[in-house]
Design an enzyme around this catalytic site. Structure first.
Site, PDB file in Angstrom:
ATOM      1  N   PRO A   1      65.531 -11.453  26.746  1.00 29.52           N
ATOM      2  CA  PRO A   1      66.065 -12.498  25.870  1.00 29.52           C
ATOM      3  C   PRO A   1      66.847 -13.589  26.594  1.00 29.52           C
ATOM      4  O   PRO A   1      67.219 -14.575  25.974  1.00 29.52           O
ATOM      5  CB  PRO A   1      66.997 -11.710  24.949  1.00 29.52           C
ATOM      6  CG  PRO A   1      67.427 -10.545  25.774  1.00 29.52           C
ATOM      7  CD  PRO A   1      66.265 -10.184  26.632  1.00 29.52           C
TER       8      PRO A   1
ATOM      9  N   ASP B   1      57.498 -20.119  30.484  1.00 36.39           N
ATOM     10  CA  ASP B   1      57.778 -20.915  29.291  1.00 36.39           C
ATOM     11  C   ASP B   1      59.182 -21.499  29.348  1.00 36.39           C
ATOM     12  O   ASP B   1      60.033 -21.040  30.105  1.00 36.39           O
ATOM     13  CB  ASP B   1      57.686 -20.015  28.046  1.00 36.39           C
ATOM     14  CG  ASP B   1      56.249 -19.635  27.748  1.00 36.39           C
ATOM     15  OD1 ASP B   1      55.351 -20.353  28.214  1.00 36.39           O
ATOM     16  OD2 ASP B   1      56.043 -18.624  27.062  1.00 36.39           O
TER      17      ASP B   1
ATOM     18  N   LYS C   1      56.184 -25.546  26.174  1.00 36.22           N
ATOM     19  CA  LYS C   1      56.332 -24.916  24.862  1.00 36.22           C
ATOM     20  C   LYS C   1      57.751 -25.109  24.377  1.00 36.22           C
ATOM     21  O   LYS C   1      58.459 -24.188  24.050  1.00 36.22           O
ATOM     22  CB  LYS C   1      56.054 -23.403  24.935  1.00 36.22           C
ATOM     23  CG  LYS C   1      54.629 -23.041  25.204  1.00 36.22           C
ATOM     24  CD  LYS C   1      53.962 -22.552  23.920  1.00 36.22           C
ATOM     25  CE  LYS C   1      52.681 -21.844  24.211  1.00 36.22           C
ATOM     26  NZ  LYS C   1      52.916 -20.551  24.826  1.00 36.22           N
TER      27      LYS C   1
ATOM     28  N   ASP D   1      59.612 -10.091  24.787  1.00 35.58           N
ATOM     29  CA  ASP D   1      58.438  -9.263  25.090  1.00 35.58           C
ATOM     30  C   ASP D   1      57.197 -10.146  24.987  1.00 35.58           C
ATOM     31  O   ASP D   1      57.082 -10.943  24.056  1.00 35.58           O
ATOM     32  CB  ASP D   1      58.349  -8.108  24.086  1.00 35.58           C
ATOM     33  CG  ASP D   1      57.184  -7.193  24.426  1.00 35.58           C
ATOM     34  OD1 ASP D   1      57.421  -6.185  25.117  1.00 35.58           O
ATOM     35  OD2 ASP D   1      56.031  -7.505  24.037  1.00 35.58           O
TER      36      ASP D   1
ATOM     37  N   MET E   1      61.839 -17.582  15.225  1.00 37.40           N
ATOM     38  CA  MET E   1      61.572 -18.999  14.978  1.00 37.40           C
ATOM     39  C   MET E   1      61.902 -19.355  13.534  1.00 37.40           C
ATOM     40  O   MET E   1      61.226 -20.166  12.908  1.00 37.40           O
ATOM     41  CB  MET E   1      60.091 -19.331  15.278  1.00 37.40           C
ATOM     42  CG  MET E   1      59.727 -19.046  16.720  1.00 37.40           C
ATOM     43  SD  MET E   1      57.965 -19.204  17.057  1.00 37.40           S
ATOM     44  CE  MET E   1      57.354 -17.637  16.476  1.00 37.40           C
TER      45      MET E   1
HETATM   46  N1  SAH Z   1      58.371 -13.229  22.854  1.00 35.09           N
HETATM   47  C1  SAH Z   1      59.699 -13.569  22.401  1.00 35.09           C
HETATM   48  C2  SAH Z   1      59.681 -14.419  21.155  1.00 35.09           C
HETATM   49  C3  SAH Z   1      59.136 -15.794  21.362  1.00 35.09           C
HETATM   50  S1  SAH Z   1      59.214 -16.742  19.900  1.00 35.09           S
HETATM   51  C4  SAH Z   1      60.495 -12.290  22.176  1.00 35.09           C
HETATM   52  O1  SAH Z   1      59.924 -11.197  22.215  1.00 35.09           O
HETATM   53  O2  SAH Z   1      61.704 -12.374  21.971  1.00 35.09           O
HETATM   54  C5  SAH Z   1      60.692 -17.653  20.141  1.00 35.09           C
HETATM   55  C6  SAH Z   1      61.760 -17.181  19.172  1.00 35.09           C
HETATM   56  O3  SAH Z   1      62.343 -15.986  19.676  1.00 35.09           O
HETATM   57  C7  SAH Z   1      62.905 -18.121  19.007  1.00 35.09           C
HETATM   58  O4  SAH Z   1      62.627 -19.131  18.064  1.00 35.09           O
HETATM   59  C8  SAH Z   1      63.988 -17.198  18.518  1.00 35.09           C
HETATM   60  O5  SAH Z   1      63.828 -16.892  17.159  1.00 35.09           O
HETATM   61  C9  SAH Z   1      63.686 -15.937  19.290  1.00 35.09           C
HETATM   62  N2  SAH Z   1      64.517 -15.831  20.496  1.00 35.09           N
HETATM   63  C10 SAH Z   1      64.115 -15.815  21.765  1.00 35.09           C
HETATM   64  N3  SAH Z   1      65.163 -15.655  22.604  1.00 35.09           N
HETATM   65  C11 SAH Z   1      66.251 -15.561  21.823  1.00 35.09           C
HETATM   66  C12 SAH Z   1      67.632 -15.386  22.063  1.00 35.09           C
HETATM   67  N4  SAH Z   1      68.119 -15.265  23.303  1.00 35.09           N
HETATM   68  N5  SAH Z   1      68.476 -15.354  21.017  1.00 35.09           N
HETATM   69  C13 SAH Z   1      68.017 -15.462  19.745  1.00 35.09           C
HETATM   70  N6  SAH Z   1      66.725 -15.623  19.465  1.00 35.09           N
HETATM   71  C14 SAH Z   1      65.847 -15.671  20.471  1.00 35.09           C
END
Ligand code: SAH
Length: 491
Positions: free
Chosen positions: A234, A257, A279, A312, A392
């Site tokens: 994250p 990304d 992206k 992930d 998102m």
């Molecule tokens: N593959 C990523 C998700 C990608 S979609 C995963 O598994 O986390 C992108 C969305 O993920 C963002 O719009 C947000 O909702 C969430 N996201 C990603 N990183 C984040 C973070 N550090 N804190 C809060 N939401 C996060």
């Protein structure tokens, strides 16, 4: 990108490895301080000149054993002549200061024991596996800390590493002659240091190691491309998996990304090519099909690619399309899981995603499918008590809340929101489903946002979170609740 806004502190002393073989290093002093420096420098092939009129017995003993040059006289600046490095270690402040001044006048870098302000350079705590060395520095700020770290690294590195590095040196010319620069050569070395050669050295069998290395050198097949779809987690770099880290260290190319923090990308091999593919809202970025094409092309070139995705790779990461393209092109790939944003957000809130007796299922959704006429299946799960993680979801917060309330989920259902989960600049908000629409209009959130909805959220820790809406809207009917929540956001 979610970069920390504060700048990283910079080093005031930059580590380098200086050639001292056959050079004179002068150490002035007769006691413990001089002995400590002599012992440190004695690990090198420098020729030591020790200026000590009344050397203490331990120092005399050192001089004898190391065949150091002993100048038995009161210090004079001539004693520094020809040295490439000087240590003022007399334990006499005035004298040390004089030595420093002399050395500087003669253009020789000087170190004064326990006087960081007089030092041109600092000596590191040293893990010695010659020719390999790990030097730990604190700019004189914490010698004890440096020693603690030294002890840990010393434990980590096998005593045979030095022999392995020595063997590598003896293969360097051959590798440079036989293997083309770049990929093939690098691959040879990474196999050399991790394969049968390394194992034979570790087992103490140098001749077997030599044979294994020779075979490796002569049996080079053309490099085969490989793509690793890797979860970067994250945001916090220590939430990366060890496997992800290893692949990053071994990558030729890192394709990443916008959501992947620079600190994670920076953990990659220094020479790896870095390709941002965007992206990001509002920024020019490659389309998904361009990314697919890029990965296939890199694979065909025989490159080792780490395709870094936030969280992930298999959760809202469009990995499915990339894998399909790689499969179609016959390029080998693997998937390395990462900590998805929902898990990081839950951890930040100490929020049990499943809770005994309350909820035993969870939903990962974007909420974007709520826009259509029919309610998606997951909405029914939400109503039956599942914990819902919305990715998102900021721009559809009102839609999500409205549709869920409309279909029968209580407006009082607990909601937790985390911006920048896992990062030090994270922000946490709590409220109810009726408060959720206020999220859309907030101008103070610029990072990625994770929303978690459900009864299990009530089990979270709200000590460090702010109210989603400053004042609770009164719930007249569902629509009024949303309207008054929307007013709340304007404040
Ligand atoms: N593959 C990523 C998700 C990608 S979609 C995963 O598994 O986390 C992108 C969305 O993920 C963002 O719009 C947000 O909702 C969430 N996201 C990603 N990183 C984040 C973070 N550090 N804190 C809060 N939401 C996060």
């Amino acid at each position: 990108m979610q970069h920390e806004s504060q700048e990283k502190p910079r080093l005031n002393a930059f580590p380098i490895f200086m050639r001292v073989e056959g050079e004179v290093v002068a150490i002035v002093g007769s006691g413990d301080e001089a002995l400590a420096k002599a012992r440190l420098l004695g690990q090198s092939s420098a020729s030591l000149r020790i200026v000590a009129k009344n050397a203490e017995p331990a120092l005399l003993d050192f001089i004898a054993r190391h065949r150091a040059v002993h100048v038995e006289a009161d210090y004079a600046h001539e004693h520094l002549e020809g040295a490439v490095m000087v240590f003022a270690a007399t334990a006499d402040e005035t004298l040390d200061t004089r030595i420093v001044a002399d050395a500087r006048r003669m253009g020789i870098p000087v170190n004064a024991v326990d006087r960081p302000e007089l030092c041109d350079f600092f000596t590191p705590a040293l893990v010695n596996r010659a020719p390999l060395a790990v030097a730990i520095g604190t700019e004189g700020a914490g010698p004890v800390l440096a020693q603690m770290i030294r002890a840990r690294i010393d434990q980590m590195l096998s005593p045979s590493l030095g022999a392995l590095a020595g063997l590598a040196a003896s293969f360097r010319d051959a590798a440079e002659t036989l293997l083309p620069r770049g990929n093939p050569r690098r691959r040879f070395w990474s196999d050399f240091f991790s394969g049968p050669t390394a194992r034979a050295v570790a087992a103490g069998n140098l001749s077997l190691a030599h044979d294994a290395a020779t075979e490796l050198l002569l049996s080079r097949t053309p490099a085969v491309g490989h793509i690793a779809l890797v979860g970067a987690g994250p945001g916090a770099e220590d939430l990366l998996t060890l496997r992800a880290q290893r692949l990053l260290m071994d990558a030729d190319v890192i394709v990443f990304d916008a959501l992947v923090p620079e600190a994670v990308v920076a953990m990659g091999r220094r020479d790896a090519e870095r390709m941002p593919v965007g992206k990001r809202k509002g920024c020019h970025s490659k389309s998904q099909s361009e990314i697919n094409t890029l990965l296939v092309a890199l694979g065909r070139e025989g490159r080792r690619v780490v395709r870094l995705k936030s969280g992930d790779p298999l959760v809202f990461g469009r990995a499915g399309e990339e894998m399909a393209a790689l499969r179609d092109a016959g390029i080998s790939y693997e998937v390395v899981p990462g900590v998805t944003a929902a898990f990081a957000a839950a951890a930040d809130f100490e929020l049990p995603l499943t809770l005994r007796g309350v909820t035993s299922s969870m939903v990962f959704t974007t909420g974007h499918d709520l826009k259509g006429g029919t309610l998606p299946d997951w909405a029914k799960l939400a109503i039956s008590g599942a914990t819902v993680a919305v990715y998102m979801g900021r721009s559809v917060a009102a839609e999500v809340a409205g549709r869920l309330i409309e279909s029968g989920l209580s407006p009082d259902t607990a909601v937790a929101v985390v911006e920048n989960a896992s990062l030090s600049n994270r922000r946490r908000f709590h409220g109810t489903l009726a408060d959720l629409p206020s999220l859309e209009a907030r101008r103070d959130l610029s990072g990625p946002v994770m929303t978690i909805i459900g009864d299990a959220v009530a089990g979270a820790n709200f000590d460090r979170s702010e109210a989603l809406v400053a004042q609770k809207p009164t719930v007249f009917g569902q629509d009024e609740a949303l309207v008054s929540a929307a007013e709340g956001k304007a404040r």
